[in-house]
Design a protein around this motif. Structure first.
Motif, PDB file in Angstrom:
ATOM      1  N   THR A   1       0.727  -1.311  -0.037  1.00  0.00           N
ATOM      2  CA  THR A   1       0.105   0.115  -0.012  1.00  0.00           C
ATOM      3  C   THR A   1       0.644   1.648  -0.088  1.00  0.00           C
ATOM      4  O   THR A   1       0.247   2.405  -0.374  1.00  0.00           O
ATOM      5  N   SER A   2       2.014   1.197   0.452  1.00  0.00           N
ATOM      6  CA  SER A   2       3.003   2.252   0.550  1.00  0.00           C
ATOM      7  C   SER A   2       4.290   1.913   0.160  1.00  0.00           C
ATOM      8  O   SER A   2       4.783   0.701   0.923  1.00  0.00           O
ATOM      9  N   ALA A   3       5.226   2.768  -0.470  1.00  0.00           N
ATOM     10  CA  ALA A   3       6.838   1.968  -0.754  1.00  0.00           C
ATOM     11  C   ALA A   3       7.732   3.322  -0.693  1.00  0.00           C
ATOM     12  O   ALA A   3       7.134   4.246  -1.390  1.00  0.00           O
ATOM     13  N   LEU A   4       8.832   3.257  -0.056  1.00  0.00           N
ATOM     14  CA  LEU A   4       9.804   4.324  -0.060  1.00  0.00           C
ATOM     15  C   LEU A   4      10.938   3.911   0.039  1.00  0.00           C
ATOM     16  O   LEU A   4      11.541   3.008   0.608  1.00  0.00           O
ATOM     17  N   ALA A   5      11.950   4.591  -1.132  1.00  0.00           N
ATOM     18  CA  ALA A   5      13.162   4.266  -1.135  1.00  0.00           C
ATOM     19  C   ALA A   5      14.012   5.044  -0.349  1.00  0.00           C
ATOM     20  O   ALA A   5      13.924   6.112  -0.302  1.00  0.00           O
ATOM     21  N   LEU A   6      14.913   4.434   0.496  1.00  0.00           N
ATOM     22  CA  LEU A   6      15.676   5.035   1.514  1.00  0.00           C
ATOM     23  C   LEU A   6      17.291   5.313   0.710  1.00  0.00           C
ATOM     24  O   LEU A   6      17.390   4.787  -0.301  1.00  0.00           O
ATOM     25  N   GLU A   7      17.889   6.255   1.355  1.00  0.00           N
ATOM     26  CA  GLU A   7      19.204   6.784   0.748  1.00  0.00           C
ATOM     27  C   GLU A   7      20.039   5.666   0.509  1.00  0.00           C
ATOM     28  O   GLU A   7      21.151   5.404   0.119  1.00  0.00           O
ATOM     29  N   ASP A   8      20.070   4.631   1.569  1.00  0.00           N
ATOM     30  CA  ASP A   8      21.117   3.530   1.816  1.00  0.00           C
ATOM     31  C   ASP A   8      20.706   2.510   0.881  1.00  0.00           C
ATOM     32  O   ASP A   8      21.328   1.521   0.892  1.00  0.00           O
ATOM     33  N   GLY A   9      19.677   2.544  -0.132  1.00  0.00           N
ATOM     34  CA  GLY A   9      19.371   1.480  -1.019  1.00  0.00           C
ATOM     35  C   GLY A   9      18.251   0.508  -0.397  1.00  0.00           C
ATOM     36  O   GLY A   9      18.012  -0.491  -1.011  1.00  0.00           O
ATOM     37  N   MET A  10      17.845   0.689   0.928  1.00  0.00           N
ATOM     38  CA  MET A  10      16.915   0.034   1.471  1.00  0.00           C
ATOM     39  C   MET A  10      15.485   0.347   1.106  1.00  0.00           C
ATOM     40  O   MET A  10      15.277   1.473   0.612  1.00  0.00           O
ATOM     41  N   TRP A  11      14.602  -0.343   0.886  1.00  0.00           N
ATOM     42  CA  TRP A  11      13.079   0.045   0.615  1.00  0.00           C
ATOM     43  C   TRP A  11      12.236  -0.313   1.898  1.00  0.00           C
ATOM     44  O   TRP A  11      12.363  -1.641   2.566  1.00  0.00           O
ATOM     45  N   ILE A  12      11.083   0.521   2.347  1.00  0.00           N
ATOM     46  CA  ILE A  12      10.445   0.085   3.379  1.00  0.00           C
ATOM     47  C   ILE A  12       8.884   0.515   2.811  1.00  0.00           C
ATOM     48  O   ILE A  12       8.638   1.207   2.083  1.00  0.00           O
ATOM     49  N   GLY A  13       8.066  -0.009   3.934  1.00  0.00           N
ATOM     50  CA  GLY A  13       6.643   0.509   3.262  1.00  0.00           C
ATOM     51  C   GLY A  13       5.684  -0.049   4.212  1.00  0.00           C
ATOM     52  O   GLY A  13       5.924  -0.669   5.170  1.00  0.00           O
ATOM     53  N   LEU A  14       4.482  -0.156   3.824  1.00  0.00           N
ATOM     54  CA  LEU A  14       3.255  -0.864   4.540  1.00  0.00           C
ATOM     55  C   LEU A  14       2.491  -1.638   3.280  1.00  0.00           C
ATOM     56  O   LEU A  14       2.664  -1.286   2.155  1.00  0.00           O
ATOM     57  N   ALA A  15       1.871  -2.542   3.897  1.00  0.00           N
ATOM     58  CA  ALA A  15       1.330  -3.524   3.194  1.00  0.00           C
ATOM     59  C   ALA A  15      -0.010  -4.189   3.953  1.00  0.00           C
ATOM     60  O   ALA A  15      -0.139  -4.320   5.307  1.00  0.00           O
ATOM     61  N   LEU A  16      -0.978  -4.533   3.080  1.00  0.00           N
ATOM     62  CA  LEU A  16      -2.316  -5.157   3.690  1.00  0.00           C
ATOM     63  C   LEU A  16      -1.850  -6.696   3.540  1.00  0.00           C
ATOM     64  O   LEU A  16      -1.913  -7.180   2.250  1.00  0.00           O
ATOM     65  N   VAL A  17      -1.743  -7.448   4.670  1.00  0.00           N
ATOM     66  CA  VAL A  17      -1.435  -8.934   4.528  1.00  0.00           C
ATOM     67  C   VAL A  17      -2.758  -9.572   4.997  1.00  0.00           C
ATOM     68  O   VAL A  17      -3.291  -9.440   5.917  1.00  0.00           O
ATOM     69  N   ARG A  18      -2.947 -10.736   4.222  1.00  0.00           N
ATOM     70  CA  ARG A  18      -4.039 -11.569   4.313  1.00  0.00           C
ATOM     71  C   ARG A  18      -3.914 -12.475   5.616  1.00  0.00           C
ATOM     72  O   ARG A  18      -2.628 -12.656   6.001  1.00  0.00           O
ATOM     73  N   ARG A  19      -4.926 -12.837   6.146  1.00  0.00           N
ATOM     74  CA  ARG A  19      -4.643 -13.472   7.682  1.00  0.00           C
ATOM     75  C   ARG A  19      -4.082 -14.544   7.600  1.00  0.00           C
ATOM     76  O   ARG A  19      -3.309 -14.969   8.608  1.00  0.00           O
ATOM     77  N   GLN A  20      -4.374 -15.464   6.498  1.00  0.00           N
ATOM     78  CA  GLN A  20      -3.362 -16.692   6.637  1.00  0.00           C
ATOM     79  C   GLN A  20      -1.942 -16.386   6.500  1.00  0.00           C
ATOM     80  O   GLN A  20      -0.981 -17.628   6.698  1.00  0.00           O
ATOM     81  N   ALA A  21      -1.505 -15.271   5.955  1.00  0.00           N
ATOM     82  CA  ALA A  21       0.283 -15.220   6.113  1.00  0.00           C
ATOM     83  C   ALA A  21       0.471 -13.943   7.101  1.00  0.00           C
ATOM     84  O   ALA A  21       1.725 -13.814   7.212  1.00  0.00           O
ATOM     85  N   LEU A  22      -0.432 -13.708   8.146  1.00  0.00           N
ATOM     86  CA  LEU A  22       0.255 -12.693   9.036  1.00  0.00           C
ATOM     87  C   LEU A  22       1.079 -13.347   9.881  1.00  0.00           C
ATOM     88  O   LEU A  22       1.917 -12.537  10.746  1.00  0.00           O
ATOM     89  N   GLN A  23       1.323 -14.610  10.073  1.00  0.00           N
ATOM     90  CA  GLN A  23       2.525 -15.194  10.837  1.00  0.00           C
ATOM     91  C   GLN A  23       3.790 -15.500  10.040  1.00  0.00           C
ATOM     92  O   GLN A  23       4.968 -15.702  10.716  1.00  0.00           O
ATOM     93  N   ASP A  24       3.641 -14.852   8.716  1.00  0.00           N
ATOM     94  CA  ASP A  24       4.824 -15.387   7.935  1.00  0.00           C
ATOM     95  C   ASP A  24       5.869 -13.993   8.141  1.00  0.00           C
ATOM     96  O   ASP A  24       5.640 -12.998   8.306  1.00  0.00           O
ATOM     97  N   SER A  25       7.091 -14.338   8.305  1.00  0.00           N
ATOM     98  CA  SER A  25       8.082 -13.149   8.857  1.00  0.00           C
ATOM     99  C   SER A  25       8.623 -12.699   7.140  1.00  0.00           C
ATOM    100  O   SER A  25       9.334 -11.516   7.249  1.00  0.00           O
ATOM    101  N   GLU A  26       8.420 -13.233   6.128  1.00  0.00           N
ATOM    102  CA  GLU A  26       8.721 -12.734   4.953  1.00  0.00           C
ATOM    103  C   GLU A  26       7.833 -13.163   3.792  1.00  0.00           C
ATOM    104  O   GLU A  26       6.987 -14.048   3.788  1.00  0.00           O
ATOM    105  N   LEU A  27       7.484 -12.090   2.938  1.00  0.00           N
ATOM    106  CA  LEU A  27       6.881 -12.356   1.741  1.00  0.00           C
ATOM    107  C   LEU A  27       7.418 -11.928   0.245  1.00  0.00           C
ATOM    108  O   LEU A  27       8.400 -11.108   0.586  1.00  0.00           O
ATOM    109  N   ARG A  28       7.230 -12.194  -0.572  1.00  0.00           N
ATOM    110  CA  ARG A  28       7.784 -11.952  -1.989  1.00  0.00           C
ATOM    111  C   ARG A  28       6.919 -10.815  -2.591  1.00  0.00           C
ATOM    112  O   ARG A  28       5.781 -10.988  -2.762  1.00  0.00           O
TER     113      ARG A  28
END
Length: 325
Positions: free
Chosen positions: A269-296
């Motif tokens: 839902t939101s994405a931001l490129a940081l100056e160090d090459g990292m990307w951060i943001g927000l996402a709406l995650v479906r309930r079956q994946a809420l315990q996942d530590s990573e998504l693609r």
């Protein structure tokens, strides 16, 4: 694993500032009217109250984030995010001649939050209360200040350096504050966005009540807001972008058949490129994946992996007795 970007703090005395809008409502029926048109309990509030709430549609969708500042002759509706003109028209449509409510125009304002050093020395309003600034130019909400658009900053705020545009967005994402259009739109409800503390489930009839009550009673919230971060993708892989679909990693249980393989798990839902090459943001995650530590961020093993965490501002949805029903 990519480094965690969520410990960032602005250096020195700083301030976070956003454009916002005010709508004045006056008259004896103001509190009753806003009680029925927003998600929080307002009718029994007293002058001086500051009440965080949501403007929602009849189907429980988020129209705007709002704060209600109650006074002796009515209230100010402060819209911190969302389409103020749409909110104004929605209120105007449901006003009847018998209602003792006067609806004023949309008025631009600024919302300023002090950050960084020396916060304890700043003036502060009591919890749940507002205080008028001495010159009548705005209000103090906790340590935050709401100013009319042309008003000058109080000296104790003016001396604080404003955040840059990138820093402002980084701070919002780090806290997990939803904003339009990514998180506040016709597709999301307050519980998905982590705004359960702005919703009253016991105040009686109001716009969107039936939908929100069912979601709470029957554990019907299908997705929740999460933070994500990851390094800039290498090669031909596309960078994460607003609207991009998220998928579970290969081998994750898809929550329905127990088979392996990737499955759709949400949307950025939101994405931001940081100056160090990292990307951060927000996402709406479906309930079956809420315990996942990573998504693609895309299908296949070459899509960049994003690391998930719950935002500190997120309030868990309520779960009623109907969950086991």
């Amino acid at each position: 694993m990519s480094p965690d970007p969520w410990s960032w703090q602005p250096a020195g005395p700083r301030r976070w500032e956003q454009a916002t809008n005010l709508i004045r409502l006056g008259g004896a029926d103001t509190r009753r009217f806003l009680h029925g048109q927003t998600s929080a309990a307002i009718e029994s509030s007293t002058p001086g109250s500051w009440i965080p709430t949501c403007c929602i549609t009849a189907t429980g969708r988020l129209r705007a984030l709002a704060e209600v500042l109650v006074d002796d002759s009515g209230a100010w509706l402060l819209l911190s995010s969302g389409d103020a003109e749409s909110v104004w028209h929605s209120l105007d449509r449901v006003l009847f001649p018998a209602d003792q409510v006067r609806l004023g125009p949309v008025t631009p304002a600024r919302w300023i939050t002090p950050l960084g050093d020396a916060l304890a020395a700043l003036p502060q309003a009591p919890a749940g209360q507002w205080q008028a600034l001495e010159n009548g130019s705005g209000w103090l909400l906790g340590r935050q200040v709401v100013l009319l658009a042309e008003a000058e900053l109080p000296p104790w705020l003016a001396e604080r350096t404003p955040l840059t545009a990138l820093e402002q967005e980084r701070w919002r994402l780090q806290q997990g504050w939803p904003a339009a259009p990514g998180e506040i739109n016709d597709d999301t409800n307050p519980f998905e966005a982590g705004l359960a503390d702005r919703v009253s489930l016991s105040k009686g009839c109001y716009v969107g009540q039936e939908t929100l009550a069912k979601l709470a009673t029957y554990d019907g919230v299908k997705q929740q807001l999460r933070r994500w971060h990851g390094p800039a993708p290498e090669g031909s892989a596309a960078a994460p972008a607003q609207g991009a679909a998220l998928f579970r990693l290969e081998g994750a249980n898809n929550g329905s058949s127990g088979t392996s393989g990737s499955s759709r798990a949400g949307q950025i839902t939101s994405a931001l490129a940081l100056e160090d090459g990292m990307w951060i943001g927000l996402a709406l995650v479906r309930r079956q994946a809420l315990q996942d530590s990573e998504l693609r961020a895309g299908e296949g093993s070459q899509a960049p992996a994003l690391h998930l965490s719950k935002p500190p501002a997120f309030v868990d949805p309520p779960v009623g007795a109907g969950r086991q029903g």
